[in-house]
Design an enzyme around this catalytic site. Structure first.
Site, short mmCIF file in Angstrom:
data_model
loop_
_atom_site.label_atom_id
_atom_site.label_comp_id
_atom_site.label_asym_id
_atom_site.label_seq_id
_atom_site.Cartn_x
_atom_site.Cartn_y
_atom_site.Cartn_z
CB SER A 1 5.32 3.52 -5.64
OG SER A 1 5.63 4.87 -5.46
CG ASP B 1 7.52 4.35 -8.35
OD1 ASP B 1 6.96 3.35 -8.85
OD2 ASP B 1 6.95 5.15 -7.61
#
Length: 284
Positions: free
Chosen positions: A40, A159
């Protein structure tokens, strides 16, 4: 520098400003870890570290994340996501472009973790996959429910934090036996189970039982990953760098007045531990 060393970087939305401060201290002291892996927002910060661009760390961690289009309805109207990932990336590039030549040729390897929506697996891509579009990096920050997926090499990605929040196993798979883990969470943090409304929303948005199950079990995987890090730390094989103060910063904080002290805290706390960090990185 010990060569079987991995740098594992957690995500955490705009809390990654702390990570940016840590990595700025690393660059200032010329600590270049041979292998790095991020999830992320950790990918965004790591790319700047790998390319050896300290100012870009500050831009990414503080200036870009405090812009009006970062989070909310304005971002949704423009990008179809509550997080304005493309706008944020464009702002960073306008301040200092990612030096791709230095990134690719850097002595530090880097893996990006992404969640494949079609296979339901976390896949890791090395730095050779990052091109000028930076799609790989943008997709790595596309949070479930808050951003739309991105197509990369014919697959849909988001993500990886849905399954891998701390990529310690990836660092181990790469043959590393020492690890520095940068966390954006204060000590004692416990991830709570996803609320029922969130599970229902995920079901409605993705129509995918596996994604819903992964979301349901995310807090359990997070604990498993930290249990592994804790075990390695007890064995002297891991060092954890994390904030030791609570400055009221969350993953959604977009106030520069809060993010800049958070960034500075990451830098200052790392400099305070620099002797121990260097000793941990040295060849015995």
């Amino acid at each position: 520098m010990y060569q079987k060393m991995g740098l594992v970087v957690e995500g955490g939305g705009t809390k990654a400003a702390y990570t940016a401060g840590v990595l700025k201290a690393f660059l200032q002291e010329k600590i270049y870890i041979p292998y790095t892996v991020g999830i992320s927002a950790g990918c965004e910060m790591l790319a700047n570290y790998v390319s050896r661009q300290p100012y870009r760390l500050e831009v990414s961690g503080v200036e870009a994340t405090s812009q009006p289009m970062v989070f909310g309805l304005k971002a949704y109207r423009k990008e179809g996501s509550l997080y304005g990932l493309e706008t944020t990336n464009a702002f960073i590039e306008s301040k200092e472009k990612l030096d791709l030549e230095k990134f690719w040729s850097s002595s530090s390897k880097m893996d990006f973790g992404l969640y494949n929506l079609d296979t339901h697996q976390v896949e890791y891509f090395d730095k050779s996959h990052l091109d000028e579009s930076q799609t790989l990096m943008i997709a790595s920050c596309a949070l479930l429910l808050l951003a739309h997926p991105y197509e990369f090499e014919g697959q849909r990605y988001m993500d990886a934090g849905l399954r891998d929040m701390i990529s310690i196993e990836q660092s181990l798979r790469q043959g590393n036996d020492r690890h520095i883990v940068i966390s954006t969470k204060e000590i004692g943090y416990v991830r709570k189970p996803a609320p029922k409304w969130q599970l229902r929303l995920a079901k409605h948005v993705y129509h995918d039982d596996v994604i819903v199950e992964d979301l349901k079990n995310r807090h359990l995987r997070y604990k498993e990953q930290w249990d592994k890090v804790d075990q390695l730390e007890r064995e002297g094989k891991a060092m954890v760098l994390r904030p030791h103060k609570d400055l009221g910063v969350t993953r959604y904080t977009t106030s520069e007045k809060k993010l800049r002290p958070w960034f500075q805290l990451g830098f200052d706390e790392t400099m305070e531990r620099m002797d121990k960090i260097k000793a941990f990185c040295e060849v015995e």
